[in-house]
Design a protein around this motif. Structure first.
Motif, PDB file in Angstrom:
ATOM      1  N   GLN A  94      47.430  46.773  55.286  1.00 18.62           N
ATOM      2  CA  GLN A  94      48.007  46.658  54.041  1.00 18.62           C
ATOM      3  C   GLN A  94      49.555  46.954  53.792  1.00 18.62           C
ATOM      4  O   GLN A  94      50.318  46.324  53.222  1.00 18.62           O
ATOM      5  CB  GLN A  94      47.286  47.454  53.110  1.00 18.62           C
ATOM      6  CG  GLN A  94      47.446  47.433  51.513  1.00 18.62           C
ATOM      7  CD  GLN A  94      46.555  48.141  50.721  1.00 18.62           C
ATOM      8  OE1 GLN A  94      45.806  48.977  51.360  1.00 18.62           O
ATOM      9  NE2 GLN A  94      46.390  47.685  49.461  1.00 18.62           N
ATOM     10  N   SER A 139      40.220  49.784  52.155  1.00 19.19           N
ATOM     11  CA  SER A 139      41.122  50.036  53.453  1.00 19.19           C
ATOM     12  C   SER A 139      40.293  50.909  54.310  1.00 19.19           C
ATOM     13  O   SER A 139      40.320  50.791  55.612  1.00 19.19           O
ATOM     14  CB  SER A 139      42.488  50.576  53.151  1.00 19.19           C
ATOM     15  OG  SER A 139      42.986  49.722  52.270  1.00 19.19           O
ATOM     16  N   ASP A 195      43.810  42.930  55.002  1.00 18.32           N
ATOM     17  CA  ASP A 195      43.700  44.074  54.248  1.00 18.32           C
ATOM     18  C   ASP A 195      44.771  43.568  53.051  1.00 18.32           C
ATOM     19  O   ASP A 195      45.949  44.012  53.335  1.00 18.32           O
ATOM     20  CB  ASP A 195      44.062  45.332  54.686  1.00 18.32           C
ATOM     21  CG  ASP A 195      43.728  46.658  53.740  1.00 18.32           C
ATOM     22  OD1 ASP A 195      43.621  46.045  52.606  1.00 18.32           O
ATOM     23  OD2 ASP A 195      43.696  47.604  54.077  1.00 18.32           O
TER      24      ASP A 195
HETATM   25 MG   LIG Z   1      43.855  49.456  50.567  1.00 13.91          MG
END
Ligand SMILES: [Mg+2]
Ligand SMILES: Nc1ncnc2c1ncn2[C@@H]1O[C@H](COP(=O)(O)OP(=O)(O)OP(=O)(O)O)[C@@H](O)[C@H]1O
Length: 579
Positions: A415, A374, A495
């Motif tokens: 995410q 990320s 993500d």
């Molecule tokens: Mg991540």
């Protein structure tokens, strides 16, 4: 420190001035009333003159009514001014928070920002209301009542002077002790808000782990600590009142004693003594008010400091002087990029990354949790700035772009994604406000969301609850992907955005991407090999470094990390198939 706050008075300067002006008029009239009273007694009642009684009586009524009107007006103006001031202050803080970068947000906790925007602003609002009204009234009242008392009998008025040093010492001691406690209380408020917010936000998790008792205990502890601190501070503050009253009653006693002697020896009239008592009361009132103002100032000083921290936080990501407004293509180049959340080269999260992604390529990213996947992709839309090295998008350093232009071209499904309360259409239009219904449907088709959206009774007008709590995890992820697609980006970053989507739907999404948006550079972070195995290149991340790069076959032949992940997943699947 106060400069930031004064700016917020803005269009409320007029009521902010009218409030103290009406207070001054009110005080002048109030101070005249005992004088009129004294004249009424001495020249009217004592002298048995009815005309004088009527004359002074009428004057008294007029003065009382006028002072009442001024009091009401000052209350009105102060309320308007302070509410307006608070509105401007909140707006200024809110706008400031909107300018915050991810680093700035990491700096303050969400709950602390909430307390600062609510409780702290309310404290300052109350203090402001007091200052433009009572902080003007109290000292003027104190001085004029003293001057009037002095004009009636200079010797008797000296009694008041003895009181002031005693009060000053008491107030000083109280402030010294109370200020640090108030600062602590506000910090605990942050914690309390944090506990409540976290609990309410994650109430389902709390319940599924049967952690209610633990949460209650945590809440009790924090709210108990606020209680103890407030208790302590109130006890200290409570010294204020009795000290003040003791001083005033001593004054009364002394004045009665000396006054009586003076009346007997004909150096003071009865009317004079009566007005002396009224002045004592006025002095008592203004001292009380002064002490209240001190409390307010102590409390609001802590709040002002906390508000200022927000207003003075420098957004660390700003547009460059002459920004580039157009992202040419989806080419990405990491040129010796290192990154640390704390901007500390000793604590690097990404270390010396060199990578070139050509426009239109599909890149899969695989790696264990915490391997900085990320962190790597967040640099591309400039959610964080690189700590060292350069990152080029479309051949231009991301720091040279206009931030809006860059983020419109680089669409990222975070995410930890969120949907917001509103209809599905409203949520999708975050991606593109002017998107037509056809475009919404097209994006949802690509993200494999169209089918289930149509399955809802209200279709695209279905209401989404706060945080998307009334759709499933996989549905939410697909809506988030559709929202990102609506931006028509040059680079699309997912993500871990299909982690809750079943493998079949996942492969349909990959296929739709390959067929319908072939020119968009696609970066797909995933835990499942199946989500990335058809990518042009796959990046294997490990501990903040690139541990391997190549196609599925290449990595399978040469990269031990990739092999391990692959075998564990294939084995898992064949085990599942067998059972
Ligand atoms: Mg991540
Ligand atoms: N906002 C933040 N502030 C400070 N450190 C952070 C922050 N976000 C992540 N980290 C740290 O950076 C490292 C890399 O985190 P990152 O989120 O990039 O991992 P990841 O590969 O995406 O993991 P996952 O697969 O679990 O999503 C971790 O050690 C994490 O603790």
């Amino acid at each position: 420190m106060l400069k930031n706050l004064f700016g917020c008075i803005g269009e409320y300067k007029r009521p902010s001035l009218l409030a103290p002006l009406s207070v001054i008029l009110e005080v002048i009239l109030e101070v005249c009333i005992p004088l009129l009273m004294a004249s009424l007694i001495d020249q009217g009642i004592d002298a048995g003159n009815m005309n004088r009684i009527l004359y002074y009586g009428a004057l008294l009524v007029v003065a009382a009514m006028a002072s009442l009107a001024c009091g009401a007006l000052s209350g009105h103006f102060a309320a308007v001014a302070s509410a307006g001031f608070a509105k401007n202050l909140r707006r200024k803080m809110f706008y400031k928070v909107q300018d915050f970068s991810f680093t700035n947000i990491d700096h303050f906790s969400t709950s602390s920002l909430v307390t600062r925007l609510t409780t702290d602003v309310t404290n300052v609002q109350n203090a402001y209301q007091m200052i433009i009204r009572i902080a003007v009234r109290a000292p003027i009242m104190l001085v004029s009542a003293f001057v009037m008392a002095h004009s009636i009998n200079p010797r008797l008025s000296l009694v008041f002077l003895g009181v002031i040093p005693v009060l000053a010492v008491v107030l000083f001691v109280i402030i010294r002790i109370a200020h640090p406690i108030f600062l602590r209380v506000f910090q605990t408020y942050d914690k309390l808000n944090n506990v409540v917010q976290e609990n309410v936000h994650g109430i389902r998790v709390v319940k599924s782990f049967v952690r209610e008792d633990f949460e209650e205990e945590k809440f009790k502890e924090i709210s108990g600590s606020i209680y103890r601190d407030f208790n302590k501070v109130e006890k200290i503050m409570a010294f204020n009142g009795p000290t003040m009253q003791a001083c005033v009653y001593t004054c009364m006693l002394l004045i009665s004693w000396f006054g009586a002697h003076m009346i007997v020896s004909d150096t003071l009239t009865t009317g004079g003594l009566t007005s002396m008592f009224t002045y004592i009361m006025q002095i008592l009132m203004s001292l009380m008010m002064l002490s209240m103002i001190f409390v307010m100032i102590i409390m609001s000083r802590a709040s002002i400091e906390r508000i200022n921290e927000v207003l003075e936080e420098q957004p660390d990501i700003a547009d460059s002087q002459s920004p580039v407004m157009q992202v040419e293509n989806g080419d990405i180049l990491f040129d010796h990029v290192s990154f640390s959340y704390s901007k500390d080269m000793e604590k690097l999260c990404l270390r010396d990354i060199c990578l070139h992604i050509r426009s239109g390529e599909t890149i899969g990213i695989i790696g264990g949790t915490g391997s900085a996947k990320s962190s790597l992709v967040q640099l591309i839309p400039r959610l964080y700035d690189v700590t060292d090295g350069r990152l080029l998008v479309g051949g231009v350093d991301v720091r040279d772009y206009d931030i809006k232009a860059l983020r419109d071209a680089v669409s990222m499904v975070l995410q930890k994604n969120e949907l917001f309360s509103g209809s599905i259409k409203d949520n999708l239009r975050w991606g593109n406000e002017s998107a037509t219904d056809e475009e919404l449907v097209h994006a949802c088709r690509l993200a494999q969301a169209d089918e289930f959206v149509r399955g809802f009774p209200d279709g695209y007008n279905t209401h989404i609850e706060q945080g998307g709590s009334n759709v499933s995890g996989g549905q939410k992820q697909r809506l988030c992907i559709a929202r990102a697609l609506l931006k028509n980006p040059k680079i699309l970053i997912l993500d871990d955005s299909t982690s809750a989507v079943d493998t079949h739907t996942d492969s349909l999404i990959q296929k739709a991407f390959a067929e319908e948006i072939p020119n968009v550079t696609k970066l797909i972070i995933a835990q499942r090999i199946s989500s990335v195995q058809n990518a042009d290149k796959i990046l294997v991340m490990d501990g903040g470094k690139i541990a391997g790069i190549g196609t599925h076959e290449e990595l399978l032949a040469s990269n031990p990390i990739y092999q391990e992940v692959y075998h564990s997943q294939v084995k898992g699947e064949s085990d599942n198939a067998r059972s």
